[in-house]
Design a protein around this motif. Structure first.
Motif, mmCIF file in Angstrom:
data_model
loop_
_atom_site.group_PDB
_atom_site.id
_atom_site.type_symbol
_atom_site.label_atom_id
_atom_site.label_comp_id
_atom_site.label_asym_id
_atom_site.label_seq_id
_atom_site.Cartn_x
_atom_site.Cartn_y
_atom_site.Cartn_z
ATOM 1 N N ALA A 18 7.377 11.565 26.372
ATOM 2 C CA ALA A 18 6.604 10.482 26.965
ATOM 3 C C ALA A 18 7.113 9.096 26.566
ATOM 4 C CB ALA A 18 5.139 10.619 26.569
ATOM 5 N N LYS A 19 8.002 9.015 25.600
ATOM 6 C CA LYS A 19 8.519 7.713 25.163
ATOM 7 C C LYS A 19 9.340 7.071 26.280
ATOM 8 C CE LYS A 19 7.246 7.958 20.807
ATOM 9 N NZ LYS A 19 6.224 7.128 20.282
ATOM 10 N N PHE A 24 15.727 7.892 30.019
ATOM 11 C CA PHE A 24 17.076 8.003 30.584
ATOM 12 C C PHE A 24 17.703 9.377 30.297
ATOM 13 C CE2 PHE A 24 17.984 6.745 26.292
ATOM 14 C CZ PHE A 24 19.185 7.344 25.992
ATOM 15 N N LEU A 25 17.174 10.099 29.313
ATOM 16 C CA LEU A 25 17.716 11.425 28.994
ATOM 17 C C LEU A 25 17.254 12.489 29.986
ATOM 18 C CD1 LEU A 25 17.387 11.342 25.123
ATOM 19 C CD2 LEU A 25 19.466 11.129 26.467
ATOM 20 N N HIS A 30 14.037 18.642 27.853
ATOM 21 C CA HIS A 30 13.243 19.830 28.179
ATOM 22 C C HIS A 30 13.850 21.103 27.582
ATOM 23 C CE1 HIS A 30 10.418 17.751 30.745
ATOM 24 N NE2 HIS A 30 11.437 17.063 31.226
ATOM 25 N N ASP A 31 14.954 20.967 26.874
ATOM 26 C CA ASP A 31 15.562 22.115 26.205
ATOM 27 C C ASP A 31 14.687 22.495 25.017
ATOM 28 O OD1 ASP A 31 17.126 24.025 24.997
ATOM 29 O OD2 ASP A 31 18.847 22.718 24.654
ATOM 30 N N PRO A 32 14.110 23.697 25.005
ATOM 31 C CA PRO A 32 13.213 24.069 23.906
ATOM 32 C C PRO A 32 13.918 24.152 22.552
ATOM 33 C CG PRO A 32 13.592 25.948 25.362
ATOM 34 C CD PRO A 32 14.238 24.758 26.003
ATOM 35 N N LEU A 69 21.461 16.604 20.600
ATOM 36 C CA LEU A 69 21.518 17.127 21.971
ATOM 37 C C LEU A 69 22.745 18.019 22.157
ATOM 38 C CD1 LEU A 69 20.496 13.946 23.976
ATOM 39 C CD2 LEU A 69 19.163 16.049 23.746
ATOM 40 N N TRP A 70 23.862 17.594 21.604
ATOM 41 C CA TRP A 70 25.106 18.355 21.742
ATOM 42 C C TRP A 70 25.039 19.672 20.977
ATOM 43 C CZ3 TRP A 70 29.779 18.022 18.290
ATOM 44 C CH2 TRP A 70 30.860 18.718 18.829
#
Length: 174
Positions: A18-19, A24-25, A30-32, A69-70
């Protein structure tokens, strides 16, 4: 490590998604795996956060986010651990990593006084940035590996301890 303790201190995935600054991501958040609390995810997050906290670069939180993320490790932990380097600890960390980099490169350390001015930044940083960066990478890699293996060992120790307690309770009941 008890998940309930860690979960108590971390924001929920919904709060993070929600931030406004992270919109932009898009669907990357949504990757658990970015929010799992398991031995692998937490230990890699510790390694990412600790390594990034040693980098003498602006935007450490962004770097930690991109690495999380990577590597698909726990995103909130990675970003929170960047704050190991804060205004109180930063001078000691950077001085130590500068000395380590000078030693690793075999160059004598340069005496310098820190002044918060543009002139100092443009003249002095040119002299110290290579040893500082090399020392930061070395220290960051060392402490990231140490954090990774320490968290894995602590997690395993906690799981074994809980299993033993469970076995003792079961044997006491029977």
């Amino acid at each position: 490590m008890p998940k309930s303790i860690i979960r108590r201190w971390l924001p929920s995935p919904e709060e993070i998604r929600a931030k406004n600054g992270l919109k932009f991501l898009g669907t990357l958040l949504h990757d658990p795996n970015l929010f799992h609390l398991n031995r692998h995810s937490v230990s890699v997050a510790f390694a990412v956060g600790v390594f990034t906290s040693f980098l003498p670069l602006p935007g450490q939180m962004i770097i930690a986010t991109l690495l999380a993320l990577w590597l698909r490790c726990n995103l909130p932990l990675s970003v929170i651990l960047v704050w190991i380097s804060n205004p109180v600890t930063l001078p000691a960390i950077f001085y130590s990593t500068y000395k380590l980099g000078s030693w690793a490169l075999g160059t004598p350390p340069v005496d310098f006084n820190i002044e918060l001015s543009w002139e100092w930044l443009t003249t002095e940083v040119e002299k110290i940035w290579i040893p500082l960066f090399v020392g930061s990478l070395l220290a960051g890699a060392f402490f990231a590996a140490l954090a990774y293996f320490a968290i894995r060992a602590l997690w395993r120790w906690h799981v074994v301890k809980r299993w033993k307690l469970r076995l003792e309770r079961r044997s006491a009941i029977s």
